[in-house]
Design an enzyme around this catalytic site. Structure first.
Site, PDB file in Angstrom:
ATOM      1  N   ARG A 104      -4.675   6.796   1.105  1.00  0.00           N
ATOM      2  CA  ARG A 104      -5.302   5.495   0.644  1.00  0.00           C
ATOM      3  C   ARG A 104      -7.252   5.882   0.675  1.00  0.00           C
ATOM      4  NH1 ARG A 104      -0.933   1.791   2.280  1.00  0.00           N
ATOM      5  NH2 ARG A 104       0.359   1.986   0.019  1.00  0.00           N
ATOM      6  N   PHE A 107      -0.385 -12.480  -6.174  1.00  0.00           N
ATOM      7  CA  PHE A 107      -0.628 -11.205  -6.186  1.00  0.00           C
ATOM      8  C   PHE A 107       0.868 -11.324  -7.184  1.00  0.00           C
ATOM      9  CE2 PHE A 107       0.227 -10.398  -2.424  1.00  0.00           C
ATOM     10  CZ  PHE A 107       1.838  -9.089  -2.268  1.00  0.00           C
ATOM     11  N   ARG A 125       3.506   6.099   6.531  1.00  0.00           N
ATOM     12  CA  ARG A 125       2.375   5.006   6.621  1.00  0.00           C
ATOM     13  C   ARG A 125       1.153   5.292   7.086  1.00  0.00           C
ATOM     14  NH1 ARG A 125       4.495   0.799   4.178  1.00  0.00           N
ATOM     15  NH2 ARG A 125       2.781  -0.740   5.319  1.00  0.00           N
ATOM     16  N   LYS A 151       1.627   6.095  -6.863  1.00  0.00           N
ATOM     17  CA  LYS A 151       1.547   4.355  -8.329  1.00  0.00           C
ATOM     18  C   LYS A 151       1.014   4.947  -9.477  1.00  0.00           C
ATOM     19  CE  LYS A 151       1.296   1.064  -4.622  1.00  0.00           C
ATOM     20  NZ  LYS A 151       0.674   0.002  -4.162  1.00  0.00           N
ATOM     21  N   HIS A 196       3.307   3.651  -2.374  1.00  0.00           N
ATOM     22  CA  HIS A 196       3.575   2.970  -1.320  1.00  0.00           C
ATOM     23  C   HIS A 196       4.542   3.658  -0.852  1.00  0.00           C
ATOM     24  CE1 HIS A 196       6.978  -0.135  -1.364  1.00  0.00           C
ATOM     25  NE2 HIS A 196       7.572   0.433  -1.262  1.00  0.00           N
TER      26      HIS A 196
END
Length: 137
Positions: free
Chosen positions: A102, A57, A85, A9, A115
């Site tokens: 993350r 959102f 994931r 991102k 993502h």
């Protein structure tokens, strides 16, 4: 072999950690079959995240995803969807396990670095959104 979609991102692209994130994938036996860097248009982002259109959102997500370039990849490997994931970690970086993408590179639940497709079916649809079959090798 499964395939899944990964997007680095705008926050992570801006931080200059593309290579570090790619290294996480390759070090964990996820092969990059296709990759491109691009600037999403509002139309692109709204279409890609259409499933969230009614969520509160949605506008902020779209605004964030068009705030800078992204890197879109097709990853391939055994259990690619779940492996990706696991490598990403929890959506909220404050809840992500140490050593996940993350936990290491994300700023917030909104600017959360990456993502990844959440199922094989969604992976197929998401891959087709960004790549033609001839681009995947």
């Amino acid at each position: 072999m499964e395939q899944t979609l990964s997007i680095i991102k705008p926050d992570a692209v801006k931080k200059g950690v593309i290579g570090k994130i790619i290294d996480r994938f390759e070090s964990n036996n996820l092969r990059i079959c296709a990759m491109k860097k691009l600037q999403l248009t509002r139309c692109d982002a709204e279409a890609f995240y259409a499933i969230h259109k009614e969520r509160p959102f949605f506008k902020d997500l779209v605004d964030f995803m068009i705030s800078g370039p992204v890197v879109v990849m097709v990853l391939e490997g055994n259990n690619a969807v779940m492996k990706n994931r696991d490598l990403m970690g929890a959506t909220n970086p404050k809840e992500a396990e140490a050593g996940t993408i993350r936990a290491d590179f994300a700023q917030s639940i909104d600017a959360n670095a990456v993502h990844g497709s959440d199922s094989l079916e969604n992976a197929k649809n998401e891959i087709a959104f960004f790549f033609s079959t001839r681009e995947i090798c």
